[in-house]
Design an enzyme around this catalytic site. Structure first.
Site, short mmCIF file in Angstrom:
data_model
loop_
_atom_site.label_atom_id
_atom_site.label_comp_id
_atom_site.label_asym_id
_atom_site.label_seq_id
_atom_site.Cartn_x
_atom_site.Cartn_y
_atom_site.Cartn_z
N THR A 12 0.84 -1.20 0.00
CA THR A 12 0.00 0.00 0.00
C THR A 12 0.88 1.26 0.00
OG1 THR A 12 -0.11 0.38 2.39
CG2 THR A 12 -1.57 -1.31 1.48
N LYS A 32 6.67 4.27 0.67
CA LYS A 32 7.75 5.20 1.00
C LYS A 32 7.55 5.96 2.30
CE LYS A 32 7.16 7.19 -3.07
NZ LYS A 32 6.46 6.17 -3.88
N GLU A 72 13.78 -1.36 -1.43
CA GLU A 72 14.41 -1.00 -2.70
C GLU A 72 13.45 -0.29 -3.63
OE1 GLU A 72 17.09 -0.23 -4.87
OE2 GLU A 72 17.91 -2.17 -4.26
N VAL A 126 12.42 3.77 -4.28
CA VAL A 126 13.04 4.68 -5.25
C VAL A 126 13.29 3.90 -6.53
CG1 VAL A 126 15.00 6.17 -5.75
CG2 VAL A 126 14.20 5.93 -3.39
N ASP A 159 6.35 13.73 -4.15
CA ASP A 159 6.72 12.31 -4.23
C ASP A 159 8.22 12.17 -4.51
OD1 ASP A 159 5.88 9.47 -4.31
OD2 ASP A 159 6.64 9.60 -6.36
N LYS A 192 11.57 10.38 -2.25
CA LYS A 192 12.61 9.51 -2.80
C LYS A 192 14.00 10.09 -2.56
CE LYS A 192 9.50 7.70 -6.35
NZ LYS A 192 9.21 7.54 -7.79
N GLY A 233 5.18 1.44 -12.42
CA GLY A 233 4.44 0.36 -13.08
C GLY A 233 4.36 -0.86 -12.19
#
Length: 818
Positions: A556, A580, A607, A610, A679, A683, A798
């Site tokens: 999620t 994240k 992992e 990012v 966003d 990262k 994706g």
């Protein structure tokens, strides 16, 4: 001569007795000579105990149980035996039942069931069983006799667990069998004292009867027929992958039985051990299976560990203090006072400092033991030389057993490592100089997990089983499940990694299956679940299952899930997540998560935070771990922003490209979420923290690309109206860049300790110039990669690539747990 013993489960029903008849007829046809020992019908001994208790308490409920006892044995005789023999058998059973009725009535009247009386009551179970089975064999053409073991096995009058007079018993057995050539169907468990009083041989008494007959007859072997295929590597009720050991030594079998193995019982082995008689453990319901051979012969090339066994509930008591050091006789006083109180010691451990002695006992004896010890050491305790007795309850003992352990270094290390990697704390350790047994005391709640971890280490070390707990089965989660399903067979066969998804939930429902959910039908299973999702309940069930190699998968983007990470890691459960939020929240929280994972020896992997499936964080960590110095990190870290600026060419309206990105699903429903750089900031924060910088969100400078009117637009539709007004502004930026031979890119930069995000124009010499589609690109400039920076490029978003990134982490976690 062979001695065959059939336990309660083997004689529980008429059809099972017929199975015994088939086995014995096959033996007879092969020309075998044998004697048989049988237990009471399954559950009968417990029923007789309950009858006696009820009668002693003045409860007439015992009458109903007695009626069921009568009915069960009468029904068995009616089904197994016919004709005149049936009439004779039923007549004898009726007489037997009358005696039992009178005996129970006497208990009811005096309100007492002494051990002496109880032994007589319990004898009716074995006597009925052996009598019916003997006559069934005769009915089927076998020359058989009923032998009441009270005629041959003689004991003292220690009712409930009588001690056998071996010399007299062996002599009686030899004489009786010499005079009775037929197959003797012998009652297990019961014997008699001088004067003919009925006694019993205690727990495992029927096996003991078989061993006594075997020793008395100098049998070639003793066969214990039960309902399992032999001695298992572990309790199959707790370790589902347990399997039958083909052979073991008497010593190994003794150790297994002391530590909870139910198939065999220590006194059973003594007569066989003394006479060097091989013992076979076989399955009545699978008679062609070889079972387990127990003998003096050690398998020098077999498994170093033959079994993993346990005692489910013990208490650990510790006597400590300066008054113990160097004082002779302390241990003798301690264990002497416990022996006088009839308290059995299960395990003893003492450090070389002599400051403390710890020992394990049954929890029911802790109060009695504590009182006795405090009385024995009263003076030392008053003087402060010895501390008050420490009692730790809710513990279990898990032991690795095998004679060959002493020849193979590193066994203890593998035990401790297998437990440690699964978050199982060892409270105490004990090992004898013979090295047959390495015992660990652990929390009782971890018993099953420990058994599975150790069993996997020593018997299934070629295959590691991962237990996954999914939260979120939407686009990424659902894709990951499909990837696991397609690759499961390959991983198991070629990589020795078995993956089980034990639980999953969406926003509405949750399901659990300890054996692993059916991945062909998981959607229907989840839809059909009647259990509403509740994260507290989900996590509790995950903790209660306490499975080895557990991994929590958060698919999620919810802070409502991320807030549980500390708790999950602290339960020694690894985490893999594309979410994240936890890693980009407050630095202290990020640091705490890493510390807990390290402390608990589990993995916290993110992992895919990012670059989706791109190896960004792992590459960064490898550079740092190998001694390289990070000088600068630049990244196009947003697939949506990459698509927007890679597509922004002459003749295209900026607003139209944003609308296209929204339609394709590259942006959030409100594109400002992406265009604001929030966003990307998450990262960049994560990358900066991986380099060691204690960076917070406020430390990242974001150069806004949106006009104020776009930012303040009250709705998405209003935003698009405003962004269309800004088309000329963005076209001017693009045209100016093009005039200089450059293109626009939204770039996140970490330069030293400065973090920023902004729209920049780059020329053809820069790696970002050639970006296309929705690709991400990360450029690492380091001491080693200074002239030609290290570039990572590929799809940064994706479901397929993100799920693949998480899948890769699961495999890495599996190997690290190994």
């Amino acid at each position: 001569m062979k001695v065959l013993k059939f336990g309660g489960s083997s004689v529980a029903k008429p059809e099972r007795i017929n199975q015994i008849v088939s086995i014995l007829k096959a033996y007879k046809e092969r020309g075998e000579t044998f004697a048989v020992v049988v237990s009471a019908f399954g559950g009968v001994t417990d029923s007789l105990i309950e009858m006696s208790k009820l009668a002693a308490n003045g409860d007439e409920g015992y009458i109903d149980l007695l009626a069921k006892f009568r009915e069960r044995h009468t029904a068995a005789a009616l089904e197994l035996i016919s004709g005149k023999r049936q009439d004779t058998v039923l007549k004898d059973l009726i007489e037997n039942h009358k005696v039992l009725e009178q005996l129970l009535r006497g208990i009811f009247l005096v309100r007492e069931a002494s051990l002496r009386t109880m032994d007589y009551v319990l004898s009716f179970g074995e006597r009925n069983s052996a009598f019916i089975i003997a006559n069934t064999l005769i009915e089927n053409g076998l020359a058989a006799d009923y032998l009441d073991a009270r005629k041959v096995i003689k004991t003292n009058k220690n009712f409930g667990s009588a001690k056998v007079d071996l010399d007299e018993t062996y002599g009686n057995i030899k004489d009786y069998f010499a005079a009775h050539p037929n197959v003797q169907i012998t009652t297990g468990f019961i014997a008699s004292a001088k004067g003919g009083l009925t006694t019993t041989l205690g727990r495992g008494g029927s096996d003991y009867t078989a061993a006594l007959l075997g020793a008395g007859l100098d049998a070639e072997c003793i066969e214990i027929w039960t309902d399992v295929d032999g001695v298992m590597t572990a309790d199959p009720r707790k370790v589902k992958k347990a399997f039958t050991m083909p052979s073991m030594t008497y010593s190994e079998a003794m150790e297994m039985s002391h530590f909870g193995a139910k198939v065999i019982y220590p006194p059973t082995l003594q007569p066989a051990l003394q006479k060097n008689i091989p013992l076979y453990i076989k399955n009545t319901f699978n008679p062609d299976f070889a079972g387990t051979l127990v003998s003096h012969k050690s398998d020098a090339i077999g498994h170093a560990v033959k079994g993993i066994s346990s005692i489910s509930h013990i208490a650990l008591m510790t006597l400590s203090g300066s008054g113990l050091f160097g004082v002779p006789g302390v241990a003798a006083r301690l264990f002497g006072c416990l022996a006088q109180a009839d308290i059995n010691i299960i395990l003893i451990t003492q450090g070389s400092s002599e400051h403390s002695i710890s020992f394990a006992i049954q929890p029911s004896f802790t109060k009695k033991a504590k009182k006795r010890i405090e009385s024995e050491f009263e003076f030392e305790m008053r003087s402060g030389l010895v501390n008050p007795v420490k009692v730790e309850d809710d513990l279990a003992v898990v032991a690795a057993i095998g004679e060959n352990m002493r020849f193979q270094p590193g066994i203890a290390g593998r035990i401790f490592q297998s437990l440690g990697k699964n978050g199982i704390n060892i409270v105490a350790i004990a090992q004898g100089s013979s090295e047959f047994n390495i015992s660990t005391v652990i929390n009782r709640a971890d018993e099953r997990k420990a058994l599975n971890a150790m069993h996997e280490e020593f018997f299934l070390s070629d295959t590691k089983v991962l237990h996954l707990f999914f939260v979120g089965v939407g686009l990424i989660g659902g894709t990951l499940i499909e990837q696991i399903k397609k690759q499961a067979a390959f991983l198991k066969e070629e990589r020795q990694l078995e993956i089980k998804i034990v639980a999953m939930c969406n926003t509405k429902k949750m399901i659990f299956d300890e054996d692993g959910l059916d991945l062909e039908n998981w959607k229907n299973q989840l839809d059909a679940s009647e259990v509403a999702v509740d994260m507290s309940s989900y996590l509790k069930q995950m903790y209660d299952l306490n499975l080895t190699n557990s991994i929590f998968i958060d698919n999620t983007a919810s802070d409502g899930i991320a807030k549980y990470y500390e708790e999950i890691l602290d339960k020694s459960i690894s985490i893999s997540t594309p979410n994240k939020i936890a890693t980009s929240s407050e630095y202290l929280h990020y640091q705490q998560l890493k510390k807990i994972a390290k402390k608990r020896g589990v993995q916290f992997m993110y992992e895919t935070n990012v670059g989706a499936g791109l190896p960004v964080i792992s590459t960064l960590n490898d550079l740092i771990a190998s001694g390289d110095k990070i000088l600068k990190i630049e990244g196009v870290l947003s697939g949506s922003l990459s698509f927007i600026f890679n597509t922004f060419k002459k003749g295209e309206d900026f607003s139209a490209i944003i609308r296209e990105a929204q339609t394709l699903g590259y942006t959030e429903p409100d594109p400002r979420t992406d265009l604001s750089g929030m966003d990307v900031r998450r990262k960049l924060i994560i990358l900066a923290r991986e380099t060691g910088l204690p960076i917070e969100a406020d430390d990242v400078v974001i150069e806004s690309i949106l006009p104020e009117a776009c930012v303040k637009a009250p709705t998405v539709d209003a935003f698009f109206v405003e962004i269309e007004k800004a088309n000329n502004h963005f076209e001017e930026l693009r045209a100016n860049a093009e005039a200089e031979g450059k293109v626009l890119r939204m770039i996140a930069t970490l330069d030293g300790d400065k973090a920023s995000i902004g729209l920049k124009a780059v020329d053809s010499s820069h790696p970002f110039y050639s970006l296309s589609g929705s690709d991400n690109m990360i450029v690492f400039t380091t001491e080693r990669y200074k002239e030609r920076p290290l570039v990572i490029r590929g799809p940064g978003a994706g479901a397929e690539v993100t799920a693949a990134g998480v899948f890769g982490e699961l495999i890495r976690i599996g190997h690290r747990l190994g």
